[in-house]
Design a protein around this motif. Structure first.
Motif, PDB file in Angstrom:
ATOM      1  N   ILE A   5       0.874  -1.171   0.000  1.00 19.60           N
ATOM      2  CA  ILE A   5       0.000   0.000   0.000  1.00 19.60           C
ATOM      3  C   ILE A   5       0.910   1.219   0.000  1.00 19.60           C
ATOM      4  O   ILE A   5       1.574   1.503   1.000  1.00 19.60           O
ATOM      5  CB  ILE A   5      -0.921   0.024   1.234  1.00 19.60           C
ATOM      6  CG1 ILE A   5      -1.808  -1.221   1.265  1.00 19.60           C
ATOM      7  CG2 ILE A   5      -1.780   1.299   1.240  1.00 19.60           C
ATOM      8  CD1 ILE A   5      -2.625  -1.356   2.547  1.00 19.60           C
ATOM      9  N   LEU A   6       0.990   1.901  -1.116  1.00 16.12           N
ATOM     10  CA  LEU A   6       1.915   3.036  -1.216  1.00 16.12           C
ATOM     11  C   LEU A   6       1.352   4.285  -0.544  1.00 16.12           C
ATOM     12  O   LEU A   6       2.073   5.013   0.139  1.00 16.12           O
ATOM     13  CB  LEU A   6       2.222   3.337  -2.688  1.00 16.12           C
ATOM     14  CG  LEU A   6       3.001   2.269  -3.454  1.00 16.12           C
ATOM     15  CD1 LEU A   6       3.218   2.713  -4.894  1.00 16.12           C
ATOM     16  CD2 LEU A   6       4.336   1.986  -2.778  1.00 16.12           C
ATOM     17  N   THR A  62      10.147   0.162   1.579  1.00 14.02           N
ATOM     18  CA  THR A  62       9.854  -0.355   2.923  1.00 14.02           C
ATOM     19  C   THR A  62       9.859   0.749   3.973  1.00 14.02           C
ATOM     20  O   THR A  62       9.198   0.627   5.011  1.00 14.02           O
ATOM     21  CB  THR A  62      10.851  -1.453   3.324  1.00 14.02           C
ATOM     22  OG1 THR A  62      12.198  -0.951   3.202  1.00 14.02           O
ATOM     23  CG2 THR A  62      10.701  -2.682   2.428  1.00 14.02           C
ATOM     24  N   GLN A  63      10.576   1.831   3.709  1.00 17.42           N
ATOM     25  CA  GLN A  63      10.623   2.950   4.653  1.00 17.42           C
ATOM     26  C   GLN A  63       9.480   3.950   4.453  1.00 17.42           C
ATOM     27  O   GLN A  63       9.034   4.590   5.413  1.00 17.42           O
ATOM     28  CB  GLN A  63      11.957   3.687   4.531  1.00 17.42           C
ATOM     29  CG  GLN A  63      13.156   2.890   5.025  1.00 17.42           C
ATOM     30  CD  GLN A  63      14.481   3.568   4.721  1.00 17.42           C
ATOM     31  OE1 GLN A  63      14.520   4.700   4.232  1.00 17.42           O
ATOM     32  NE2 GLN A  63      15.572   2.882   4.997  1.00 17.42           N
ATOM     33  N   HIS A  64       8.992   4.098   3.213  1.00 13.50           N
ATOM     34  CA  HIS A  64       8.042   5.167   2.917  1.00 13.50           C
ATOM     35  C   HIS A  64       6.653   4.696   2.511  1.00 13.50           C
ATOM     36  O   HIS A  64       5.728   5.517   2.471  1.00 13.50           O
ATOM     37  CB  HIS A  64       8.614   6.061   1.816  1.00 13.50           C
ATOM     38  CG  HIS A  64       9.842   6.813   2.217  1.00 13.50           C
ATOM     39  ND1 HIS A  64      11.109   6.306   2.043  1.00 13.50           N
ATOM     40  CD2 HIS A  64      10.007   8.030   2.793  1.00 13.50           C
ATOM     41  CE1 HIS A  64      11.998   7.179   2.481  1.00 13.50           C
ATOM     42  NE2 HIS A  64      11.355   8.223   2.953  1.00 13.50           N
ATOM     43  N   ALA A  65       6.472   3.433   2.200  1.00 12.52           N
ATOM     44  CA  ALA A  65       5.130   2.940   1.876  1.00 12.52           C
ATOM     45  C   ALA A  65       4.258   2.964   3.128  1.00 12.52           C
ATOM     46  O   ALA A  65       4.754   2.859   4.256  1.00 12.52           O
ATOM     47  CB  ALA A  65       5.206   1.530   1.313  1.00 12.52           C
ATOM     48  N   THR A  66       2.959   3.077   2.943  1.00 11.32           N
ATOM     49  CA  THR A  66       2.036   3.059   4.079  1.00 11.32           C
ATOM     50  C   THR A  66       2.099   1.720   4.793  1.00 11.32           C
ATOM     51  O   THR A  66       2.100   1.646   6.015  1.00 11.32           O
ATOM     52  CB  THR A  66       0.600   3.332   3.589  1.00 11.32           C
ATOM     53  OG1 THR A  66       0.569   4.617   2.947  1.00 11.32           O
ATOM     54  CG2 THR A  66      -0.378   3.342   4.749  1.00 11.32           C
ATOM     55  N   SER A  67       2.162   0.637   4.020  1.00  6.63           N
ATOM     56  CA  SER A  67       2.293  -0.704   4.593  1.00  6.63           C
ATOM     57  C   SER A  67       2.737  -1.669   3.508  1.00  6.63           C
ATOM     58  O   SER A  67       2.490  -1.438   2.324  1.00  6.63           O
ATOM     59  CB  SER A  67       0.956  -1.167   5.185  1.00  6.63           C
ATOM     60  OG  SER A  67       1.062  -2.465   5.752  1.00  6.63           O
ATOM     61  N   TYR A  68       3.402  -2.734   3.915  1.00  7.32           N
ATOM     62  CA  TYR A  68       3.716  -3.805   2.968  1.00  7.32           C
ATOM     63  C   TYR A  68       3.668  -5.138   3.704  1.00  7.32           C
ATOM     64  O   TYR A  68       3.906  -5.220   4.917  1.00  7.32           O
ATOM     65  CB  TYR A  68       5.085  -3.603   2.301  1.00  7.32           C
ATOM     66  CG  TYR A  68       6.284  -3.808   3.206  1.00  7.32           C
ATOM     67  CD1 TYR A  68       6.941  -5.034   3.251  1.00  7.32           C
ATOM     68  CD2 TYR A  68       6.761  -2.779   4.018  1.00  7.32           C
ATOM     69  CE1 TYR A  68       8.039  -5.232   4.079  1.00  7.32           C
ATOM     70  CE2 TYR A  68       7.852  -2.961   4.840  1.00  7.32           C
ATOM     71  CZ  TYR A  68       8.494  -4.190   4.870  1.00  7.32           C
ATOM     72  OH  TYR A  68       9.570  -4.376   5.695  1.00  7.32           O
ATOM     73  N   GLY A  69       3.313  -6.181   2.964  1.00  6.83           N
ATOM     74  CA  GLY A  69       3.243  -7.514   3.542  1.00  6.83           C
ATOM     75  C   GLY A  69       3.912  -8.521   2.619  1.00  6.83           C
ATOM     76  O   GLY A  69       3.979  -8.311   1.407  1.00  6.83           O
ATOM     77  N   ILE A  70       4.390  -9.597   3.195  1.00  4.67           N
ATOM     78  CA  ILE A  70       5.087 -10.644   2.431  1.00  4.67           C
ATOM     79  C   ILE A  70       4.446 -11.994   2.712  1.00  4.67           C
ATOM     80  O   ILE A  70       4.121 -12.309   3.861  1.00  4.67           O
ATOM     81  CB  ILE A  70       6.586 -10.678   2.795  1.00  4.67           C
ATOM     82  CG1 ILE A  70       7.272  -9.378   2.356  1.00  4.67           C
ATOM     83  CG2 ILE A  70       7.278 -11.886   2.170  1.00  4.67           C
ATOM     84  CD1 ILE A  70       8.685  -9.216   2.844  1.00  4.67           C
ATOM     85  N   GLY A  71       4.253 -12.764   1.648  1.00  4.95           N
ATOM     86  CA  GLY A  71       3.724 -14.113   1.783  1.00  4.95           C
ATOM     87  C   GLY A  71       4.630 -15.106   1.081  1.00  4.95           C
ATOM     88  O   GLY A  71       5.151 -14.813   0.006  1.00  4.95           O
TER      89      GLY A  71
END
Length: 257
Positions: A94-95, A123-132
């Motif tokens: 989610i950018l 990873t520092q500036h995106a609103t959120s990120y997830g890994i699967g």
């Protein structure tokens, strides 16, 4: 006139973008070859930056449409469907409306160094990120297509909060609690999917580097699990490791021999 300036001073001003139209005109009139080279390099850099900015705007159209509706948008992509070994890794990103990274593009279009730089920035500036992640055993159990979709679902669940809309690279992802839009070549058309492609690719490459420490004979550091000649030769010599995908040819054929 710029002829009174040292070339090193001119370079510093150009590097810092301390440039006006009149200053550029003076540089063009300067008869020193070193100055002309600096100006040419500066103009080439500015053209590249302008092209990157235009591309970012163009690739933001899917996101902008949903931002205007007040929707939270996540991009999804995966890395590692083709290799003979290692996991398939998916990322959801989610950018956010204020995110800006000119030059962002499909991970395959970027050098490994640029991918690492962009990985840190995202990873520092995106609103959120997830890994699967779906490992080789899960791939063998489900098949690579279903395992990739399962990894994508895990990536979405790994986000700090759930999106209203998903932009997915080509895959019609089912079983989600939000709307889903599959975009062919989405990693070249959507900044969110492009960001996800970078997160997935860098994460998987790092995992393969770790596997290389345990199984150096397969040279995962160089081939990332793909079926290169050295990898195939090593399979003939040492057989398959636990991280190999037993349902993939030629590993399946080797096991059946």
């Amino acid at each position: 006139m710029t002829s009174f300036m040292k070339i090193s001073e001119i370079k510093e001003r150009l590097d810092r973008d301390q440039v006006s139209d009149s200053f550029l005109e003076q540089l063009h009139m300067d008869d020193r070859k070193g100055v002309h080279k600096l100006v040419a390099a500066y103009q080439k850099r500015k053209q590249k930056e302008s092209a990157q900015q235009e591309l970012f705007v163009k690739m933001s159209k899917f996101e902008k449409k949903h931002y205007q509706l007040g929707n939270i948008v996540a991009g999804i992509d995966e890395a590692g469907r083709g290799p003979l070994a290692g996991p398939v890794v998916a990322a959801a990103v989610i950018l956010g409306d204020s995110f800006y990274l000119p030059g962002l593009n499909d991970s395959k279009q970027l050098s490994s160094q640029t991918r690492e730089e962009y990985f840190r920035y995202i990873t520092q500036h995106a609103t959120s990120y997830g890994i699967g992640i779906a490992d080789s055993q899960e791939i063998d159990k489900l098949n690579i297509y279903q395992a990739s979709k399962q990894a994508m679902r895990k990536a979405v669940n790994d986000l700090a909060f759930q999106p209203d809309h998903l932009l997915v690279d080509a895959v019609p992802l089912d079983g989600m609690n939000c709307t889903v839009e599959a975009i062919v070549k989405g990693d070249q058309k959507s900044v969110s999917i492009a960001a996800a492609s970078i997160i997935a690719k860098v994460t998987r490459d790092r995992m393969m580097l770790e596997l290389d420490k345990s199984y150096p004979m397969y040279q995962f550091k160089a081939n990332k699990g793909y079926g290169t000649k050295t990898h195939l030769d090593a399979l003939k010599t040492y057989g398959a490791a636990p991280c190999h995908r037993k349902s993939f040819s030629p590993i399946r054929e080797q096991i059946m021999e």
